[in-house]
Design an enzyme around this catalytic site. Structure first.
Site, PDB file in Angstrom:
ATOM      1  N   HIS A 182      66.519  22.270 -25.150  1.00  0.00           N
ATOM      2  CA  HIS A 182      65.856  22.118 -23.855  1.00  0.00           C
ATOM      3  C   HIS A 182      65.022  23.336 -23.466  1.00  0.00           C
ATOM      4  CE1 HIS A 182      68.655  18.662 -22.309  1.00  0.00           C
ATOM      5  NE2 HIS A 182      68.256  18.487 -23.565  1.00  0.00           N
ATOM      6  N   TYR A 284      63.138  18.088  -7.612  1.00  0.00           N
ATOM      7  CA  TYR A 284      63.198  16.794  -8.294  1.00  0.00           C
ATOM      8  C   TYR A 284      64.621  16.413  -8.732  1.00  0.00           C
ATOM      9  CZ  TYR A 284      58.257  16.764  -7.731  1.00  0.00           C
ATOM     10  OH  TYR A 284      57.013  16.760  -7.144  1.00  0.00           O
TER      11      TYR A 284
END
Length: 401
Positions: A182, A284
């Site tokens: 990631h 988000y």
């Protein structure tokens, strides 16, 4: 180098029948479980947030392999002369000439940590490349003791295209972490001297919580000055000055829309891949808010929470979305303004029609082509993509005939 050409016809009716496309064409309601039978029972926040109607009609496409033998290519950008800069995850950057000739690795890049999902990632140039020959790229930077993090570097490509000169690392993600996953790492220029960088949260349970920490750049989008990497963020009170938005998992695709709206997409955990319209200063949600579940099928968080933004669109099951572009060209007039998104697990290119910031239709193109890592629109309007494989390819896609 000899180019290999093949033709494909994508039947959207057939795709709907196999479950790869959902929506009106498969008579699947927004609230039904995903086709693979996992325990996804989330309810979309608004109509059309997932399983948009399948776009009707057949699309006949011709594929031409421009270059092959690329080892896990990741980033792609076109130069004014029609050449392409391509990165390979092990730490190489190459030039692909308009005739398909593949260069030797370009010299001058810094060391990368190429374990697992690490390595050399995105590559980008600004509109003034013909004058400046400046290149930007992202990479997994080793920080010692097995730790690493995403970094942004820039340099000048020599006139003979063999070497990056005056190389400097202009920005570093903090904190570093002993993880090989990631990194995120997409770059978008805003046309005003800044670059946006989409960053991952390093995957493991311990670092992922930093996606909600305004004093860390894991799971964030940052905006920095392209020349020297100094902060140019959203001015969020109590946050690092480069942070533009927060609460992201692993950003894999990014592009400016036709109207100047910044879009980024990110992988969900299992299901819950997201397409987000990015606005300054917003949250988000990850890891508190997601439409995916844990890899064990256990629930993770909630789908809505006050103070967080909803994705414009999400997928379950996950096609593992990646690089994206908005179509602007003459070769596919019916695609004008559509979003084109690579699918890794889905081995295809996803085309989304959009209206007033919402998705109105979805198609899967070039199914079976391979793990599409990045999608770009060439100057002549062709679609150009790379496949993230051991023997990766640079492929040009045009209308048949």
């Amino acid at each position: 180098m000899m180019r290999r050409t093949r033709r494909t016809t994508t039947s959207l009716t057939a795709l709907a029948a196999t479950g790869f496309l959902a929506g009106a064409a498969c008579a699947q309601s927004l609230n039904e479980a995903a086709p693979h039978g996992a325990a996804y029972d989330q309810t979309p926040a608004f109509e059309g947030q997932t399983r948009a109607p399948a776009l009707e009609g057949d699309v006949a496409l011709q594929q031409t392999v421009l270059a092959e033998g690329l080892e896990h290519p990741w980033g792609l950008t076109e130069l004014p002369d029609g050449s392409w800069l391509v990165t390979e995850r092990p730490g190489r950057m190459r030039m692909v000439a308009p005739d398909g000739t593949l260069s030797e690795p370009i010299a001058g890049l810094p060391e990368v940590d190429a374990r697992d999902q690490g390595g050399l990632h995105d590559v980008s140039v600004a509109d003034d490349f013909a004058d400046t020959r400046r290149v930007w790229w992202t990479f997994a930077e080793p920080r010692g003791n097995g730790e690493n993090a995403t970094a942004v570097a820039t340099g000048i490509l020599s006139e003979d295209n063999s070497t990056l000169e005056d190389v400097s690392v202009i920005w570093q993600q903090q904190p570093a972490w002993a993880s090989t996953k990631h990194f995120g790492a997409r770059i978008v220029h805003d046309g005003e001297g800044h670059i946006f960088v989409g960053l991952g949260e390093r995957s493991d349970p311990e670092p992922r919580v930093y996606a909600q920490d305004p004093q860390a750049t894991l799971g964030k989008i940052v905006r920095i000055n392209a020349e020297d990497g100094t902060p140019a963020g959203a001015g969020i009170e109590g946050a690092l000055p480069e942070i533009w938005s927060m609460g992201h998992r692993n950003i894999q695709g990014a592009a400016m829309g036709p109207d100047g709206q910044l879009w980024m997409n990110e992988h969900g955990p299992k299901g819950g891949d997201e397409l987000n319209a990015i606005e300054a200063g917003l949250n988000y949600g990850w890891p508190e808010v997601t439409y995916g579940v844990d890899y064990s099928d256990a629930e993770m968080g909630v789908t809505e929470m006050d103070g967080t933004e909803q994705p414009v669109y999400y997928w379950d099951p996950s096609p593992a979305i990646s690089g994206m572009a908005f179509y602007d060209g003459e070769m596919f007039p019916d695609w004008q303004g559509d979003a084109l998104i690579g699918a890794l697990r889905g081995s295809s290119v996803i085309r989304l029609t959009m209206e007033d910031g919402r998705v109105t239709g979805e198609a899967r193109l070039l199914e079976g082509i391979g793990r599409v890592r990045e999608v770009e629109v060439a100057q002549d309007g062709a679609l150009v993509l790379i496949t993230d494989e051991e023997n990766g390819q640079l492929i040009r896609v045009t209308p048949e005939g």
